[in-house]
Design an enzyme around this catalytic site. Structure first.
Site, PDB file in Angstrom:
ATOM      1  N   ARG A 100       0.842  -1.192   0.000  1.00 51.43           N
ATOM      2  CA  ARG A 100       0.000   0.000   0.000  1.00 51.43           C
ATOM      3  C   ARG A 100       0.881   1.246   0.000  1.00 51.43           C
ATOM      4  O   ARG A 100       0.903   1.996   0.949  1.00 51.43           O
ATOM      5  CB  ARG A 100      -0.841  -0.048   1.271  1.00 51.43           C
ATOM      6  CG  ARG A 100      -2.064   0.813   1.269  1.00 51.43           C
ATOM      7  CD  ARG A 100      -2.769   0.655   2.583  1.00 51.43           C
ATOM      8  NE  ARG A 100      -1.809   0.606   3.692  1.00 51.43           N
ATOM      9  CZ  ARG A 100      -2.118   0.344   4.949  1.00 51.43           C
ATOM     10  NH1 ARG A 100      -3.324   0.071   5.283  1.00 51.43           N
ATOM     11  NH2 ARG A 100      -1.212   0.332   5.912  1.00 51.43           N
ATOM     12  N   PHE A 143      -5.143  -4.651  -0.217  1.00 51.80           N
ATOM     13  CA  PHE A 143      -5.601  -6.028  -0.430  1.00 51.80           C
ATOM     14  C   PHE A 143      -7.089  -6.082  -0.779  1.00 51.80           C
ATOM     15  O   PHE A 143      -7.570  -7.064  -1.320  1.00 51.80           O
ATOM     16  CB  PHE A 143      -5.320  -6.886   0.801  1.00 51.80           C
ATOM     17  CG  PHE A 143      -3.851  -6.956   1.131  1.00 51.80           C
ATOM     18  CD1 PHE A 143      -2.895  -7.003   0.127  1.00 51.80           C
ATOM     19  CD2 PHE A 143      -3.422  -6.971   2.458  1.00 51.80           C
ATOM     20  CE1 PHE A 143      -1.545  -7.063   0.417  1.00 51.80           C
ATOM     21  CE2 PHE A 143      -2.066  -7.031   2.761  1.00 51.80           C
ATOM     22  CZ  PHE A 143      -1.133  -7.069   1.739  1.00 51.80           C
ATOM     23  N   LYS A 207       4.539 -18.045   9.224  1.00 54.48           N
ATOM     24  CA  LYS A 207       3.895 -18.262  10.505  1.00 54.48           C
ATOM     25  C   LYS A 207       3.449 -16.930  11.097  1.00 54.48           C
ATOM     26  O   LYS A 207       4.010 -15.906  10.714  1.00 54.48           O
ATOM     27  CB  LYS A 207       4.826 -19.008  11.449  1.00 54.48           C
ATOM     28  CG  LYS A 207       6.085 -18.196  11.803  1.00 54.48           C
ATOM     29  CD  LYS A 207       6.866 -18.876  12.851  1.00 54.48           C
ATOM     30  CE  LYS A 207       6.655 -18.284  14.214  1.00 54.48           C
ATOM     31  NZ  LYS A 207       7.226 -16.965  14.462  1.00 54.48           N
ATOM     32  N   HIS A 237      11.096 -21.177   9.474  1.00 54.34           N
ATOM     33  CA  HIS A 237      12.467 -20.926   8.996  1.00 54.34           C
ATOM     34  C   HIS A 237      13.514 -21.769   9.719  1.00 54.34           C
ATOM     35  O   HIS A 237      14.614 -21.953   9.226  1.00 54.34           O
ATOM     36  CB  HIS A 237      12.796 -19.428   9.012  1.00 54.34           C
ATOM     37  CG  HIS A 237      13.171 -18.880  10.353  1.00 54.34           C
ATOM     38  ND1 HIS A 237      12.246 -18.510  11.292  1.00 54.34           N
ATOM     39  CD2 HIS A 237      14.369 -18.631  10.907  1.00 54.34           C
ATOM     40  CE1 HIS A 237      12.869 -18.057  12.362  1.00 54.34           C
ATOM     41  NE2 HIS A 237      14.162 -18.119  12.163  1.00 54.34           N
ATOM     42  N   LYS A 241      17.483 -23.984   8.471  1.00 52.88           N
ATOM     43  CA  LYS A 241      18.833 -23.822   9.037  1.00 52.88           C
ATOM     44  C   LYS A 241      19.641 -25.095   8.810  1.00 52.88           C
ATOM     45  O   LYS A 241      19.142 -26.196   9.031  1.00 52.88           O
ATOM     46  CB  LYS A 241      18.739 -23.525  10.545  1.00 52.88           C
ATOM     47  CG  LYS A 241      18.140 -22.155  10.861  1.00 52.88           C
ATOM     48  CD  LYS A 241      18.158 -21.891  12.361  1.00 52.88           C
ATOM     49  CE  LYS A 241      17.326 -20.678  12.723  1.00 52.88           C
ATOM     50  NZ  LYS A 241      18.019 -19.401  12.704  1.00 52.88           N
ATOM     51  N   GLU A 275      16.800 -15.902  23.598  1.00 53.58           N
ATOM     52  CA  GLU A 275      17.132 -14.683  22.850  1.00 53.58           C
ATOM     53  C   GLU A 275      17.496 -13.587  23.835  1.00 53.58           C
ATOM     54  O   GLU A 275      16.923 -13.526  24.932  1.00 53.58           O
ATOM     55  CB  GLU A 275      15.932 -14.246  22.017  1.00 53.58           C
ATOM     56  CG  GLU A 275      15.565 -15.231  20.942  1.00 53.58           C
ATOM     57  CD  GLU A 275      14.507 -14.651  20.010  1.00 53.58           C
ATOM     58  OE1 GLU A 275      14.866 -14.173  18.936  1.00 53.58           O
ATOM     59  OE2 GLU A 275      13.332 -14.662  20.393  1.00 53.58           O
ATOM     60  N   ASP A 294       4.548 -18.106  19.659  1.00 52.99           N
ATOM     61  CA  ASP A 294       5.495 -17.523  18.712  1.00 52.99           C
ATOM     62  C   ASP A 294       6.537 -18.556  18.254  1.00 52.99           C
ATOM     63  O   ASP A 294       6.804 -18.666  17.070  1.00 52.99           O
ATOM     64  CB  ASP A 294       6.188 -16.316  19.364  1.00 52.99           C
ATOM     65  CG  ASP A 294       7.125 -15.588  18.417  1.00 52.99           C
ATOM     66  OD1 ASP A 294       6.831 -15.546  17.200  1.00 52.99           O
ATOM     67  OD2 ASP A 294       8.148 -15.043  18.881  1.00 52.99           O
ATOM     68  N   HIS A 299       8.900 -23.688  15.861  1.00 52.82           N
ATOM     69  CA  HIS A 299      10.327 -24.039  15.833  1.00 52.82           C
ATOM     70  C   HIS A 299      10.685 -25.160  16.823  1.00 52.82           C
ATOM     71  O   HIS A 299      11.352 -26.130  16.477  1.00 52.82           O
ATOM     72  CB  HIS A 299      11.198 -22.825  16.158  1.00 52.82           C
ATOM     73  CG  HIS A 299      10.896 -21.602  15.340  1.00 52.82           C
ATOM     74  ND1 HIS A 299      10.436 -21.667  14.051  1.00 52.82           N
ATOM     75  CD2 HIS A 299      10.992 -20.284  15.620  1.00 52.82           C
ATOM     76  CE1 HIS A 299      10.262 -20.435  13.580  1.00 52.82           C
ATOM     77  NE2 HIS A 299      10.598 -19.580  14.521  1.00 52.82           N
ATOM     78  N   LYS A 397      12.632 -14.293  25.786  1.00 48.57           N
ATOM     79  CA  LYS A 397      13.253 -13.066  25.287  1.00 48.57           C
ATOM     80  C   LYS A 397      13.938 -12.385  26.464  1.00 48.57           C
ATOM     81  O   LYS A 397      13.568 -12.597  27.615  1.00 48.57           O
ATOM     82  CB  LYS A 397      12.205 -12.150  24.678  1.00 48.57           C
ATOM     83  CG  LYS A 397      11.477 -12.798  23.491  1.00 48.57           C
ATOM     84  CD  LYS A 397      11.201 -11.813  22.391  1.00 48.57           C
ATOM     85  CE  LYS A 397      10.515 -12.451  21.204  1.00 48.57           C
ATOM     86  NZ  LYS A 397      11.435 -12.923  20.168  1.00 48.57           N
TER      87      LYS A 397
HETATM   88  C1  BG6 Z   1      10.715 -15.906  14.793  1.00 51.75           C
HETATM   89  C2  BG6 Z   1       9.989 -15.337  15.980  1.00 51.75           C
HETATM   90  O1  BG6 Z   1      10.006 -16.976  14.258  1.00 51.75           O
HETATM   91  O2  BG6 Z   1      12.007 -16.345  15.188  1.00 51.75           O
HETATM   92  C3  BG6 Z   1      10.798 -14.230  16.635  1.00 51.75           C
HETATM   93  O3  BG6 Z   1       8.735 -14.816  15.575  1.00 51.75           O
HETATM   94  C4  BG6 Z   1      12.198 -14.693  16.938  1.00 51.75           C
HETATM   95  O4  BG6 Z   1      10.164 -13.773  17.823  1.00 51.75           O
HETATM   96  C5  BG6 Z   1      12.833 -15.304  15.693  1.00 51.75           C
HETATM   97  O5  BG6 Z   1      12.960 -13.576  17.375  1.00 51.75           O
HETATM   98  C6  BG6 Z   1      14.199 -15.884  15.991  1.00 51.75           C
HETATM   99  O6  BG6 Z   1      14.763 -16.411  14.822  1.00 51.75           O
HETATM  100  P1  BG6 Z   1      16.288 -16.827  14.814  1.00 51.75           P
HETATM  101  O7  BG6 Z   1      16.491 -17.452  13.477  1.00 51.75           O
HETATM  102  O8  BG6 Z   1      17.068 -15.554  15.005  1.00 51.75           O
HETATM  103  O9  BG6 Z   1      16.487 -17.766  15.959  1.00 51.75           O
END
Ligand code: BG6
Length: 545
Positions: A100, A143, A207, A237, A241, A275, A294, A299, A397
């Protein structure tokens, strides 16, 4: 489309050193040879006898919805450039941004250029950028705007004609889930979801896939009414890795570990994703979702599945996904969730020597939020291999540092023929898969301390990617984007895996929702006390990271 001279000659390489093309054409054969050579030159440890054909994408357009978001800027756009730089994209590869904004192609190209300069993994090369940027287009619109999608359809047709992309389109939805139905419906209305014979259409969904089982099913109903399951690519993702894929190599390419990979030898498994960052500018996304939805739902449960599953008959998507599903189906929650789960949220504290605010003081977070930024869960797997072996999952976090690892902790030796003093500080053997950073694997075991006594203590044996392979691993998104463009689904969770993961998490979320706000832990520490107590009840401790 406001490009001049955007026509591409089929023989023109996107990377002037490494030609790319379809593996089936003769131009592609040259590309493959050049790519193999380039890869071999970059990595002296690669066996020169290795003549496997590198996987190269065929002609196509990637349409990116959500180009102005963080994910596009930090991960997706740089990954596209890195693929081009590695010679893995075809000459006519085209990228269309949809957002947009009142932008022209040039504005999107500038955004991409800045993202590449700042975040690409591979060196910036003017000639690669020049060719890539000739295939960058922008389609402005909302959209809800039918006209904008009609314009998108026209633009794609034109790109097919001028750049030889053959009607092959990938649609990447890097947008908040509430927009998925709208975008998918627009793709249906404009016939963009229907692949004419000989071409393909794929949709990539970021996601979160819903926020519970019900919403995940609803989302799937919407998507599957428009795209067949084989054209839906759900991105987790972590599966992109290298270190995560290496779990399969470690387990199934070796004879060393698998015989002891079971309840006969393993005491417990700890899966940690810690993290040091806070929620940054993501309050809108994170609040109400929390740490478990999340990253545990996706993951960490995917890591659990790879560690816990039986060997697949092949690494094709059907067998791999089937084995992951089987183990997810066997996951059980302990009966008392107050004793087997813990959650917390960061309060004010210190990170990297600087003071940081607590979660409820972050911009965009209401003081009465009950969202957790830390979650720990104990799970069991009810099957012959794992009965009685707890899997502990934790994420948070603003913890002490950024580290993701899977630690398989072994039982103590059944008998220690040493004096008690000599083994006083001996811990349990452990195999630690270091997902990130400092990617590699560590084996912890007892060794005699040099000297006159028989004192035994823990030592480590290490495999480090940096030392063994001498080249940086591709980013997860490079691998996953390439798989989408090639149409290779094994690294993308199937809808059934997504639903099973929500089935595991839903009762926990329901239980937490009935409790008060999460326990606070100071930023920069290792989480709430209740997480340590969870382990202490089982006579165990979290690994110190
Ligand atoms: C994402 C989460 O899927 O993965 C985030 O939504 C998180 O909150 C991130 O920070 C971390 O990814 P990576 O690859 O840095 O471990």
């Amino acid at each position: 489309m406001n490009k001049e001279n955007s026509e591409v000659k089929a023989s023109e390489p996107i990377n002037s050193e490494v030609k790319a093309g379809e593996p089936t054409t003769s131009a592609a054969a040259a590309a493959v040879a050049a790519t193999t050579e380039a890869v071999a030159a970059a990595n002296p440890l690669r066996d020169p006898r290795d003549k496997r054909i590198p996987r190269v994408a065929g002609p196509c357009v990637l349409v990116l919805f959500g180009v102005t978001g963080d994910l596009a800027r930090k991960k997706l756009l740089p990954a596209i450039y890195d693929l081009a730089n590695r010679g893995l994209l075809p000459p006519g590869f085209s990228l269309v941004g949809f957002a947009r904004r009142d932008w022209k192609d040039q504005d999107f190209a500038e955004l991409t250029h800045a993202a590449v300069k700042e975040h690409a993994r591979t060196p910036f090369r003017e000639e690669v950028w020049k060719q890539l940027s000739e295939g960058i287009f922008f389609c402005p619109g909302e959209f809800t705007d039918d006209g904008a999608f009609d314009a998108l359809a026209m633009m794609l047709k034109e790109i097919d004609e001028t750049r030889g992309t053959g009607g092959n389109y990938g649609f990447y939805l890097s947008v908040p889930p509430k927009f998925f139905p709208l975008v998918v419906q627009q793709l249906k209305r404009t016939n963009l979801a229907d692949a004419p014979p000989g071409s393909w259409r794929r949709v990539v969904i970021e996601k979160p896939f819903g926020h519970d089982l019900k919403s995940a099913q609803e989302l799937n109903t919407i998507t599957s009414a428009v795209f067949p399951e084989s054209s839906v690519f759900r991105i987790d993702h972590y599966l992109g890795k290298e270190t995560v894929q290496n779990i399969l190599a470690l387990r199934f390419a070796n004879n060393l570990f698998e015989p002891i990979w079971n309840r006969g030898y393993v005491d417990h498994v700890q899966i940690t994703m810690a993290e040091d960052i806070g929620i940054g500018g993501r309050a809108g996304y994170f609040d109400g979702i929390g740490a478990a939805r999340d990253v545990i739902q996706n993951h960490l449960l995917q890591l659990l599945a790879l560690v816990g599953m039986e060997d697949p008959t092949s690494f094709g998507s059907d067998s791999l996904r089937r084995e992951k599903e089987k183990v997810l189906k066997a996951v059980r929650l302990p009966s008392d969730l107050s004793l087997s789960t813990a959650r917390g949220r960061y309060g004010p504290g210190w990170q990297g020597g600087d003071p940081v605010v607590g979660y409820t003081q972050e911009e965009g977070i209401q003081p009465d939020s009950i969202t957790e930024t830390y979650a720990a869960i104990k799970l069991e797997i009810a099957n012959r291999r794992w009965a009685g072996v707890p899997f502990y999952l934790r994420t948070g976090k603003r913890l002490g540092r950024r580290v993701t690892e899977v630690a398989v902790v072994f039982q103590r030796a059944p008998h220690l023929p040493f004096s008690k003093d000599d083994t006083e500080i001996l811990g349990q053997n452990a195999l630690v898969i270091r997902v990130q950073p400092d990617e590699g694997i560590t084996v912890r075991f007892g060794s005699k301390v040099p000297g006159t006594a028989m004192e035994v203590r823990d030592v480590s044996m290490d495999f480090a990617y940096g030392e063994s392979f001498m080249e940086s691993s591709p980013e997860a998104y490079e691998r996953l984007l390439l798989d989408v463009l090639i149409g290779d689904p094994p690294l993308f969770p199937h809808q059934r895996e997504v639903e099973l993961s929500w089935q595991i998490l839903d009762p926990i979320e329901e239980f937490w929702a009935s409790q008060g706000p999460p326990e606070e832990y100071p930023a920069g520490t290792w989480g709430p006390k209740s997480a340590d107590e969870l382990m202490a009840r089982d006579g165990r401790v979290w690994r110190r990271l």
